[in-house]
Design an enzyme around this catalytic site. Structure first.
Site, PDB file in Angstrom:
ATOM      1  N   GLU A   1     -22.097  -2.900  -9.753  1.00 16.07           N
ATOM      2  CA  GLU A   1     -23.464  -2.390  -9.643  1.00 16.07           C
ATOM      3  C   GLU A   1     -23.608  -1.157 -10.535  1.00 16.07           C
ATOM      4  OE1 GLU A   1     -26.243  -3.322  -8.152  1.00 16.07           O
ATOM      5  OE2 GLU A   1     -25.616  -4.813  -6.653  1.00 16.07           O
TER       6      GLU A   1
ATOM      7  N   TYR B   1     -27.916  -4.192 -11.749  1.00 15.23           N
ATOM      8  CA  TYR B   1     -28.388  -2.826 -11.518  1.00 15.23           C
ATOM      9  C   TYR B   1     -28.728  -2.692 -10.045  1.00 15.23           C
ATOM     10  CZ  TYR B   1     -33.393  -4.332 -12.227  1.00 15.23           C
ATOM     11  OH  TYR B   1     -34.617  -4.926 -12.169  1.00 15.23           O
ATOM     12  N   THR B   2     -28.698  -1.424  -9.557  1.00 14.41           N
ATOM     13  CA  THR B   2     -28.930  -1.223  -8.131  1.00 14.41           C
ATOM     14  C   THR B   2     -30.394  -1.459  -7.752  1.00 14.41           C
ATOM     15  OG1 THR B   2     -29.097   1.136  -8.621  1.00 14.41           O
ATOM     16  CG2 THR B   2     -26.994   0.351  -7.724  1.00 14.41           C
TER      17      THR B   2
ATOM     18  N   ASP C   1     -31.814  -8.481 -12.993  1.00 18.14           N
ATOM     19  CA  ASP C   1     -30.841  -7.456 -13.368  1.00 18.14           C
ATOM     20  C   ASP C   1     -29.626  -8.014 -14.099  1.00 18.14           C
ATOM     21  OD1 ASP C   1     -30.262  -8.570 -10.706  1.00 18.14           O
ATOM     22  OD2 ASP C   1     -28.683  -7.074 -10.512  1.00 18.14           O
TER      23      ASP C   1
ATOM     24  N   HIS D   1     -26.496 -10.674 -13.342  1.00 21.84           N
ATOM     25  CA  HIS D   1     -26.961 -11.323 -12.108  1.00 21.84           C
ATOM     26  C   HIS D   1     -28.073 -12.332 -12.429  1.00 21.84           C
ATOM     27  CE1 HIS D   1     -28.057 -10.633  -7.575  1.00 21.84           C
ATOM     28  NE2 HIS D   1     -27.487 -11.803  -7.787  1.00 21.84           N
TER      29      HIS D   1
END
Ligand code: ZN
Length: 287
Positions: A127, A63-64, A179, A169
């Protein structure tokens, strides 16, 4: 939008609102997207060549973790940040490509999976726009998840990616990263043919392994996690790195309780995952 406009037109225009393209990238040469589900390209300057011509056979989902998409795209695309990703999936389901798949994007950082530590060279990084744990961690909209699934399915087919090499990640960097986190619907992805999943074993009372535990059971757990892919040393001591890997495992595979304690449910879920990973199923997943 005039006050008299119908509501449907209003929501349509919101969905199609202009992409916040970072100013610094506006003059950059663009490229043909690798995937037919890409709606826009925003070329990033942050990429290099894959080491020794390594072809990607892994997908890493992120995720960003930033308050807005503008900031996230600027960070992923402009010089000086040293980060990038191949794709960015917006909350409304639009997919932006920033780095060509043939190139090495800079998304994983210090990481490890299945004995490799140059994860950027062997993977494609995606992402997913979400503010993340530091900014309230909202649910992932279903439209966005459908886009992630469509994107991944294309990559899996084109590049023959095995199901168990589609990871988060946090799986490849458990000491540093959370994330895409425990709200990410890995079960839904697996139901659509993306990633490896078994139904988590129910949480019940029973013996647990946790910080301070030692012995053969801890050693066997560490070996099992390493054989699945996690970067963990088999020391026989349930230390901080072990707790971090168990936490990452739970975020992905047993999200109902993320506490870093290897309870019976966690142990059984890991065992079931490993048992389902026969050569036949990995072949089936990639055929
Ligand atoms: Zn990440």
């Amino acid at each position: 939008m005039s006050p008299g406009s119908p509501a449907s037109a209003d929501s349509d225009s919101k969905r199609r609102r202009a992409l916040p393209i970072p100013r610094a990238t506006l003059g950059m040469q663009t490229f043909v997207p690798d995937s037919s589900v890409v709606s826009d390209t925003v070329p990033s300057v942050n990429f290099g060549d894959r080491a020794k011509g390594r072809l990607p056979d892994m997908i890493v989902l992120h995720y960003t973790g930033m308050p807005d998409v503008e900031g996230a795209l600027a960070r992923l695309c402009t010089a000086g940040t040293d980060v990038s990703a191949h794709y960015v999936v917006l909350e409304d389901g639009r997919i932006v490509q920033c780095v060509q798949e043939a190139k090495r994007a800079w998304h994983a950082g210090v990481a490890s999976w299945a004995g490799e530590d140059d994860i950027n060279s062997c993977s494609i990084g995606i992402e997913i726009v979400n503010r993340g744990h530091d900014w309230g961690y909202p649910d992932f909209p279903s439209r966005q998840i459908a886009a992630v699934i469509a994107l991944c399915r294309g990559i899996i087919l084109r590049r023959d990616i095995p199901a168990h090499r589609i990871v988060g990640h946090s799986d490849v960097a458990p000491a540093r990263k959370k994330d895409p986190g425990e709200k990410f619907p890995w079960r839904s992805l697996a139901n659509s043919g993306v990633g490896h999943w078994v139904e988590p074993a129910p949480i019940v009372r029973g013996d647990v392994l946790k910080m301070g535990s030692e012995g053969d059971n801890v050693l066997a757990l560490q070996e099992s996690l390493a054989q699945y892919g996690y970067g963990i040393k088999a020391t026989g001591k349930f230390d901080t790195p072990t707790m971090e890997v168990i936490t990452a495992f739970q975020r992905h595979f047993r999200p109902e309780r993320v506490d870093g304690i290897a309870d019976q449910s966690t142990l059984k879920t890991l065992q079931a995952l490993r048992e389902s990973l026969t050569p036949a199923t990995t072949t089936a997943a990639t055929s």
